[in-house]
Design a protein around this motif. Structure first.
Motif, mmCIF file in Angstrom:
data_model
loop_
_atom_site.group_PDB
_atom_site.id
_atom_site.type_symbol
_atom_site.label_atom_id
_atom_site.label_comp_id
_atom_site.label_asym_id
_atom_site.label_seq_id
_atom_site.Cartn_x
_atom_site.Cartn_y
_atom_site.Cartn_z
ATOM 1 N N VAL A 75 30.217 54.041 40.499
ATOM 2 C CA VAL A 75 30.886 53.279 39.419
ATOM 3 C C VAL A 75 31.044 51.933 39.592
ATOM 4 N N GLY A 76 30.683 51.336 38.350
ATOM 5 C CA GLY A 76 30.962 49.902 38.351
ATOM 6 C C GLY A 76 32.208 49.555 37.654
ATOM 7 N N LEU A 77 32.846 48.645 38.281
ATOM 8 C CA LEU A 77 34.401 48.283 37.785
ATOM 9 C C LEU A 77 34.478 46.685 37.305
ATOM 10 N N LEU A 78 35.011 46.585 36.188
ATOM 11 C CA LEU A 78 35.495 45.135 35.847
ATOM 12 C C LEU A 78 36.690 45.368 35.309
ATOM 13 N N LEU A 79 37.951 45.344 36.326
ATOM 14 C CA LEU A 79 39.193 45.346 35.654
ATOM 15 C C LEU A 79 39.941 44.066 35.660
ATOM 16 N N ASP A 80 39.724 42.844 36.387
ATOM 17 C CA ASP A 80 40.254 41.635 36.206
ATOM 18 C C ASP A 80 39.203 40.658 36.510
ATOM 19 N N ALA A 81 38.622 39.855 35.557
ATOM 20 C CA ALA A 81 37.476 39.010 35.696
ATOM 21 C C ALA A 81 38.054 37.868 36.501
ATOM 22 N N GLY A 82 39.137 37.459 36.640
ATOM 23 C CA GLY A 82 39.911 36.405 37.240
ATOM 24 C C GLY A 82 40.028 36.807 38.882
ATOM 25 N N ALA A 83 39.768 38.011 39.348
ATOM 26 C CA ALA A 83 40.065 38.412 40.731
ATOM 27 C C ALA A 83 38.751 38.008 41.397
ATOM 28 N N GLN A 84 38.128 36.714 41.197
ATOM 29 C CA GLN A 84 37.039 36.612 42.084
ATOM 30 C C GLN A 84 37.283 35.233 42.827
ATOM 31 N N GLY A 145 25.351 47.737 41.724
ATOM 32 C CA GLY A 145 25.103 48.866 42.591
ATOM 33 C C GLY A 145 24.326 49.826 41.792
ATOM 34 N N ASP A 146 23.878 49.583 40.580
ATOM 35 C CA ASP A 146 23.188 50.460 39.905
ATOM 36 C C ASP A 146 23.874 52.146 39.549
ATOM 37 N N PRO A 147 25.182 51.706 39.197
ATOM 38 C CA PRO A 147 26.067 52.960 38.848
ATOM 39 C C PRO A 147 25.911 53.818 37.819
ATOM 40 N N ARG A 148 26.363 55.005 37.780
ATOM 41 C CA ARG A 148 26.130 55.820 36.499
ATOM 42 C C ARG A 148 27.273 55.734 35.649
ATOM 43 N N VAL A 149 28.458 55.096 35.956
ATOM 44 C CA VAL A 149 29.683 54.870 35.209
ATOM 45 C C VAL A 149 30.130 53.499 35.301
ATOM 46 N N LEU A 150 30.476 53.168 33.974
ATOM 47 C CA LEU A 150 31.025 51.756 34.193
ATOM 48 C C LEU A 150 32.511 51.823 33.611
#
Length: 299
Positions: A75-84, A145-150
């Motif tokens: 699973v690929g997550l992007l919940l907060d682009a500022g959390a880097q 990670g080449d996920p199947r879910v985004l």
């Protein structure tokens, strides 16, 4: 595959998410729509195990996200682009993630190229990135990670029109190759062109879901009158479901003929009477979410 069943989240007496259920199928993009504070982010955090639900369950590929082995590979997550980390370069950010997931480092450059961050941008510190660049880096991290879910929360924020068009193409390609995408936004036009299905949330509850055609079908009638309260009262006495429109009118869950006859019987002159479908999906979306209050940042 993402399955959400009766998810609920309360903070004390305040219900942020209320009995939310929907599914996201492989090969599709699901647009998760609602105004700011409607409960989108809280729902997505519950799906990913970052917020514990008060009730209900969510599964990704058939299991609780927290039980997935090496979840970044699934699973690929992007919940907060500022959390880097602001002190790392874009390339360092992805290398740390690649090493953590056991992904070959060649994927770093592949993903940087995929999201349009060139060699110069990859060497810059994240603190020097614009918000749009951080969104691109976040997408690269989700794809690493080449996920199947985004699962992506407001990924178009900060992107210019060209960037939004690019993102739509990337997500459409991902889904067309069998992937599952859940994409949240408070702006309908960002996702309407790419989404196969739409889930609309308002005040913490799902108020509509389906394809564009399903949402437009049978949506009722848009009607306006000089004396709107008299019209609302007449429709109420007739037992017709009514909610506020966005242009000073009403959206009625009935055919135009029934609405017009009800108004005529009560002597209420009309200024406008037309099928709601002719107003388009944006009008329906705005009507469904009208009156949502902007909630606390937890949503």
């Amino acid at each position: 595959m993402i399955s959400v069943e009766h998810l609920t989240k309360r903070y004390g007496r305040h219900t942020v998410v209320d009995d939310v259920s929907f599914d996201c199928e492989p090969g599709t993009v699901t647009g998760f729509l609602g105004s700011n504070g409607a409960g989108k982010s809280t729902t997505m955090r519950m799906i990913c195990g970052f917020t514990r639900p008060t009730g209900g369950v969510a599964r990704v590929e058939g299991v609780d996200y927290r039980r997935l082995p090496n979840p970044g590979r699934r699973v690929g997550l992007l919940l907060d682009a500022g959390a880097q980390h602001p002190g790392r370069t874009g390339r360092e950010t992805l290398r740390v993630s690649a090493d953590t997931m056991g992904v070959p480092r060649r994927r770093v450059d592949e993903c940087l190229d995929q999201v349009g961050l060139n060699a110069v941008a990859a060497r810059r510190r994240v603190r020097a990135y614009s918000w749009g660049m951080r969104q691109r880096l976040g997408l690269a991290q989700a794809l690493l990670g080449d996920p199947r879910v985004l699962i992506l929360d407001e990924p178009a924020n900060g992107l210019d029109p060209e960037g939004i068009y690019w993102m739509r193409g990337l997500l459409r390609d991902f889904a067309d190759r069998g992937g599952t995408v859940l994409l949240s936004s408070h702006l309908l036009r960002e996702v309407e062109a790419v989404a196969d299905r739409l889930v609309v949330i308002g005040a913490g509850r799902v108020v509509a879901q389906g394809s564009r055609e399903e949402l437009l079908a049978g949506t009722g009638t848009l009607v306006r009158a000089r004396d709107l309260e008299a019209l609302r009262a007449a429709l109420g006495r007739a037992g017709l479901p009514v909610r506020a429109g966005t242009d000073g009118g009403l959206l009625v869950g009935a055919e135009p003929g029934s609405v017009g006859q009800t108004a005529a019987d009560d002597g209420v002159p009309l200024l406008e009477l037309r099928p709601a479908e002719s107003a388009g999906l944006e009008q329906i979306f705005l009507s469904l979410t009208a009156g949502d209050s902007v909630r606390e940042a937890v949503t």
